[in-house]
Design a protein around this motif. Structure first.
Motif, PDB file in Angstrom:
ATOM      1  N   ALA A  11       0.828  -1.218   0.000  1.00 44.59           N
ATOM      2  CA  ALA A  11       0.000   0.000   0.000  1.00 44.59           C
ATOM      3  C   ALA A  11       0.857   1.261   0.000  1.00 44.59           C
ATOM      4  CB  ALA A  11      -0.934  -0.008   1.208  1.00 44.59           C
ATOM      5  N   ASN A  13       5.255   2.912   0.454  1.00 43.81           N
ATOM      6  CA  ASN A  13       6.705   2.704   0.497  1.00 43.81           C
ATOM      7  C   ASN A  13       7.244   1.786  -0.610  1.00 43.81           C
ATOM      8  OD1 ASN A  13       7.012   4.427   2.619  1.00 43.81           O
ATOM      9  ND2 ASN A  13       6.890   2.864   4.208  1.00 43.81           N
ATOM     10  N   ARG A  34      -2.555  -5.164   5.560  1.00 45.10           N
ATOM     11  CA  ARG A  34      -3.376  -5.677   6.660  1.00 45.10           C
ATOM     12  C   ARG A  34      -4.691  -4.926   6.741  1.00 45.10           C
ATOM     13  NH1 ARG A  34       0.986  -4.626  11.064  1.00 45.10           N
ATOM     14  NH2 ARG A  34       1.368  -3.019   9.527  1.00 45.10           N
ATOM     15  N   ASN A  88       7.214  -8.661   0.080  1.00 37.83           N
ATOM     16  CA  ASN A  88       7.773  -7.378   0.517  1.00 37.83           C
ATOM     17  C   ASN A  88       7.456  -7.054   1.976  1.00 37.83           C
ATOM     18  OD1 ASN A  88       8.671  -4.400   0.063  1.00 37.83           O
ATOM     19  ND2 ASN A  88       6.546  -4.216   0.765  1.00 37.83           N
ATOM     20  N   ALA A  89       6.246  -7.406   2.430  1.00 39.09           N
ATOM     21  CA  ALA A  89       5.826  -7.033   3.794  1.00 39.09           C
ATOM     22  C   ALA A  89       6.772  -7.651   4.808  1.00 39.09           C
ATOM     23  CB  ALA A  89       4.402  -7.507   4.059  1.00 39.09           C
ATOM     24  N   TRP A 116       5.090 -17.013   7.713  1.00 39.46           N
ATOM     25  CA  TRP A 116       4.040 -16.492   6.820  1.00 39.46           C
ATOM     26  C   TRP A 116       4.528 -16.519   5.364  1.00 39.46           C
ATOM     27  CZ3 TRP A 116       3.494 -10.833   5.316  1.00 39.46           C
ATOM     28  CH2 TRP A 116       2.267 -10.575   4.706  1.00 39.46           C
ATOM     29  N   ILE A 139      11.927  -9.840  -0.555  1.00 38.96           N
ATOM     30  CA  ILE A 139      12.646  -8.617  -0.216  1.00 38.96           C
ATOM     31  C   ILE A 139      13.304  -8.900   1.126  1.00 38.96           C
ATOM     32  CG2 ILE A 139      12.567  -6.130   0.120  1.00 38.96           C
ATOM     33  CD1 ILE A 139      11.614  -7.121  -2.640  1.00 38.96           C
ATOM     34  N   ASN A 140      14.604  -8.995   1.083  1.00 41.50           N
ATOM     35  CA  ASN A 140      15.366  -9.331   2.272  1.00 41.50           C
ATOM     36  C   ASN A 140      16.001  -8.048   2.814  1.00 41.50           C
ATOM     37  OD1 ASN A 140      17.708 -10.726   3.875  1.00 41.50           O
ATOM     38  ND2 ASN A 140      16.226 -12.326   3.431  1.00 41.50           N
ATOM     39  N   TYR A 154      14.731  -9.253  13.847  1.00 40.51           N
ATOM     40  CA  TYR A 154      14.662  -8.850  12.431  1.00 40.51           C
ATOM     41  C   TYR A 154      15.870  -9.401  11.670  1.00 40.51           C
ATOM     42  CZ  TYR A 154      14.439  -5.704   8.359  1.00 40.51           C
ATOM     43  OH  TYR A 154      14.391  -5.181   7.081  1.00 40.51           O
ATOM     44  N   LYS A 158      15.759 -12.230   8.773  1.00 40.44           N
ATOM     45  CA  LYS A 158      16.201 -11.983   7.394  1.00 40.44           C
ATOM     46  C   LYS A 158      17.287 -12.995   6.995  1.00 40.44           C
ATOM     47  CE  LYS A 158      13.546  -8.462   6.160  1.00 40.44           C
ATOM     48  NZ  LYS A 158      12.612  -8.489   5.037  1.00 40.44           N
ATOM     49  N   PRO A 184      18.000  -5.005   0.073  1.00 43.99           N
ATOM     50  CA  PRO A 184      18.243  -3.563   0.138  1.00 43.99           C
ATOM     51  C   PRO A 184      19.083  -3.213   1.353  1.00 43.99           C
ATOM     52  CG  PRO A 184      15.870  -4.080   0.078  1.00 43.99           C
ATOM     53  CD  PRO A 184      16.603  -5.349   0.387  1.00 43.99           C
ATOM     54  N   MET A 186      19.637   0.794   3.244  1.00 44.51           N
ATOM     55  CA  MET A 186      18.638   1.823   3.576  1.00 44.51           C
ATOM     56  C   MET A 186      17.890   2.257   2.317  1.00 44.51           C
ATOM     57  SD  MET A 186      20.852   4.141   6.171  1.00 44.51           S
ATOM     58  CE  MET A 186      22.451   3.692   5.549  1.00 44.51           C
ATOM     59  N   ILE A 187      16.583   2.467   2.498  1.00 47.26           N
ATOM     60  CA  ILE A 187      15.727   2.921   1.396  1.00 47.26           C
ATOM     61  C   ILE A 187      15.090   4.239   1.837  1.00 47.26           C
ATOM     62  CG2 ILE A 187      13.805   2.307  -0.129  1.00 47.26           C
ATOM     63  CD1 ILE A 187      14.095  -0.611   0.935  1.00 47.26           C
ATOM     64  N   THR A 189      12.466   5.694   2.653  1.00 47.04           N
ATOM     65  CA  THR A 189      11.096   5.708   3.174  1.00 47.04           C
ATOM     66  C   THR A 189      10.968   6.885   4.138  1.00 47.04           C
ATOM     67  OG1 THR A 189      11.744   4.341   5.032  1.00 47.04           O
ATOM     68  CG2 THR A 189      10.918   3.186   3.108  1.00 47.04           C
ATOM     69  N   TRP A 192      13.336   6.715   7.096  1.00 44.61           N
ATOM     70  CA  TRP A 192      14.721   7.181   6.955  1.00 44.61           C
ATOM     71  C   TRP A 192      14.788   8.686   6.744  1.00 44.61           C
ATOM     72  CZ3 TRP A 192      18.710   4.987   8.808  1.00 44.61           C
ATOM     73  CH2 TRP A 192      18.724   3.592   8.940  1.00 44.61           C
TER      74      TRP A 192
HETATM   75  N1  LIG Z   1      13.308   0.755   4.546  1.00 45.13           N
HETATM   76  C1  LIG Z   1      14.533   0.279   4.589  1.00 45.13           C
HETATM   77  O1  LIG Z   1      15.489   1.048   4.799  1.00 45.13           O
HETATM   78  C2  LIG Z   1      14.772  -1.201   4.353  1.00 45.13           C
HETATM   79  C3  LIG Z   1      16.080  -1.673   4.373  1.00 45.13           C
HETATM   80  C4  LIG Z   1      16.335  -3.019   4.115  1.00 45.13           C
HETATM   81  C5  LIG Z   1      15.289  -3.872   3.837  1.00 45.13           C
HETATM   82  N2  LIG Z   1      14.015  -3.404   3.820  1.00 45.13           N
HETATM   83  C6  LIG Z   1      12.960  -4.354   3.521  1.00 45.13           C
HETATM   84  O2  LIG Z   1      12.187  -3.853   2.444  1.00 45.13           O
HETATM   85  C7  LIG Z   1      10.820  -4.255   2.604  1.00 45.13           C
HETATM   86  C8  LIG Z   1       9.926  -3.045   2.555  1.00 45.13           C
HETATM   87  O3  LIG Z   1      10.383  -2.141   3.512  1.00 45.13           O
HETATM   88  P1  LIG Z   1       9.730  -0.692   3.745  1.00 45.13           P
HETATM   89  O4  LIG Z   1      10.700   0.055   4.575  1.00 45.13           O
HETATM   90  O5  LIG Z   1       9.205  -0.144   2.486  1.00 45.13           O
HETATM   91  O6  LIG Z   1       8.589  -1.209   4.688  1.00 45.13           O
HETATM   92  P2  LIG Z   1       7.317  -0.740   5.390  1.00 45.13           P
HETATM   93  O7  LIG Z   1       6.386   0.027   4.545  1.00 45.13           O
HETATM   94  O8  LIG Z   1       7.640  -0.230   6.736  1.00 45.13           O
HETATM   95  O9  LIG Z   1       6.764  -2.234   5.564  1.00 45.13           O
HETATM   96  C9  LIG Z   1       6.228  -2.919   4.465  1.00 45.13           C
HETATM   97  C10 LIG Z   1       4.810  -3.299   4.795  1.00 45.13           C
HETATM   98  O10 LIG Z   1       4.805  -4.464   5.627  1.00 45.13           O
HETATM   99  C11 LIG Z   1       3.541  -4.526   6.233  1.00 45.13           C
HETATM  100  N3  LIG Z   1       3.705  -5.019   7.606  1.00 45.13           N
HETATM  101  C12 LIG Z   1       4.318  -4.410   8.648  1.00 45.13           C
HETATM  102  N4  LIG Z   1       4.251  -5.168   9.746  1.00 45.13           N
HETATM  103  C13 LIG Z   1       3.580  -6.301   9.382  1.00 45.13           C
HETATM  104  C14 LIG Z   1       3.169  -7.461  10.069  1.00 45.13           C
HETATM  105  N5  LIG Z   1       3.424  -7.631  11.374  1.00 45.13           N
HETATM  106  N6  LIG Z   1       2.494  -8.403   9.367  1.00 45.13           N
HETATM  107  C15 LIG Z   1       2.231  -8.239   8.060  1.00 45.13           C
HETATM  108  N7  LIG Z   1       2.569  -7.156   7.358  1.00 45.13           N
HETATM  109  C16 LIG Z   1       3.250  -6.203   8.017  1.00 45.13           C
HETATM  110  C17 LIG Z   1       2.966  -3.097   6.239  1.00 45.13           C
HETATM  111  O11 LIG Z   1       1.838  -3.049   5.393  1.00 45.13           O
HETATM  112  P3  LIG Z   1       0.358  -2.709   5.954  1.00 45.13           P
HETATM  113  O12 LIG Z   1       0.522  -1.793   7.138  1.00 45.13           O
HETATM  114  O13 LIG Z   1      -0.275  -2.032   4.789  1.00 45.13           O
HETATM  115  O14 LIG Z   1      -0.217  -4.025   6.283  1.00 45.13           O
HETATM  116  C18 LIG Z   1       4.079  -2.271   5.627  1.00 45.13           C
HETATM  117  O15 LIG Z   1       3.646  -1.219   4.799  1.00 45.13           O
HETATM  118  C19 LIG Z   1      10.749  -5.023   3.918  1.00 45.13           C
HETATM  119  O16 LIG Z   1      10.830  -6.406   3.656  1.00 45.13           O
HETATM  120  C20 LIG Z   1      11.987  -4.552   4.654  1.00 45.13           C
HETATM  121  O17 LIG Z   1      12.439  -5.540   5.571  1.00 45.13           O
HETATM  122  C21 LIG Z   1      13.731  -2.088   4.071  1.00 45.13           C
END
Ligand SMILES: NC(=O)c1ccc[n+]([C@@H]2O[C@H](COP(=O)([O-])OP(=O)(O)OC[C@H]3O[C@@H](n4cnc5c(N)ncnc54)[C@H](OP(=O)(O)O)[C@@H]3O)[C@@H](O)[C@H]2O)c1
Length: 256
Positions: A11, A13, A34, A88-89, A116, A139-140, A154, A158, A184, A186-187, A189, A192
């Protein structure tokens, strides 16, 4: 039949960025959240902007396979069989300090990020077998290899998910289903962008490329694994972190 993709947590990010990439490539795009309204709003934005079929599903990070199956059944009943599943979630497990984290909170992260995702892979694989091929993309995170503070479960989840990815690649290869992972760093979002100290200092001191990833950088890597572009690649990792993982020490600028 048009190609289709299911993306979890899409939805906002990174997930939404991945959904936009597949829509640009003319896929039918199914997204989960969710929260039903968030999923439906995201799907509406995608279909209006890119003129593709898009539908949003409410999906908990639960271990109830029967509930999860309803989403896959609906996709199939709409005349589609998945070409690609993007996991991705994630439960980000923020602020889990070693001595205070409860076992329940620790296991929630493991259950979502490994258990899951395993169930989703199994359901997707059954559909992909009917189709004759498919691609699953995890997405790791580079935290599978290099840790950050207070994110114990976490990082563990991963790392474990990489093992799951490789085991699934081995099991599913004979069905022409490929399983790979994008890692990834840092992204950009909101998390950050609001973390001013980190976003300014960490990339310059610890990242050879000197910048952190846009959603598009991650989405392009996901599309590579998700599409025919990588048809001979399975069980592989693609790190998209500006080189963050390969740098051992931060570069401290010379004050002179
Ligand atoms: N951001 C970074 O810097 C970064 C760095 C390395 C890896 N990643 C990875 O990239 C992916 C996306 O990251 P993002 O930062 O864009 O994430 P994000 O939007 O914070 O999380 C992705 C989505 O996961 C869902 N989510 C959160 N907690 C959950 C739970 N307990 N059960 C089921 N769904 C859940 C949420 O969707 P809803 O609220 O809509 O359900 C959330 O929008 C993730 O796998 C993350 O580990 C991110």
């Amino acid at each position: 039949m048009k190609k289709c993709v299911l993306i979890t947590g899409a939805a906002v990010n990174t997930g939404f960025g991945i959904a936009e990439k597949f829509a640009k490539e003319n896929y039918a795009v199914f997204v989960t959240s969710r929260y039903l309204k968030d999923a439906e709003d995201a799907a509406q934005k995608i279909s209006q902007k890119y003129n593709v079929v898009s539908k949003g599903y409410e999906m908990e990070g639960s271990l109830c396979e029967d509930n999860l199956k309803k989403v896959f059944d609906d996709i199939e009943n709409s005349g589609y069989l998945l070409d690609c599943l993007v996991l991705n979630a994630a439960n980000l497990g923020i602020n889990q300090e070693i001595f205070s984290v409860s076992v329940e909170d620790f296991m929630d992260v493991i259950n979502v990020n490994i258990g899951w995702n395993f169930l989703l892979c199994r359901l997707a694989a059954k559909q992909m077998i009917k189709k004759g091929d498919g691609s699953i993309v995890f997405i790791n995170s580079n935290t599978a290899y290099r840790c950050i503070p207070n994110r114990i479960s976490y990082s563990a989840s991963k790392s474990g998910a990489l093992g799951l990815m490789r085991a699934l690649a081995l099991e599913l290869g004979k069905y022409n289903i490929r399983v790979n992972a994008v890692l990834p760093g840092m992204i950009k979002t909101d998390r950050w962008q609001n973390n001013v100290g980190n976003i300014q200092k960490a990339p310059s001191a610890c990242t050879p490329i000197g910048d952190i990833a846009d959603f598009e950088d991650i989405a392009n890597a996901v599309y590579y694994f998700g599409s025919e572009l990588s048809k001979n690649t399975t069980g592989a990792e693609l790190t998209v972190d500006g080189g963050n993982t390969i740098q051992l020490y931060p570069i401290i600028p010379d004050e002179n």
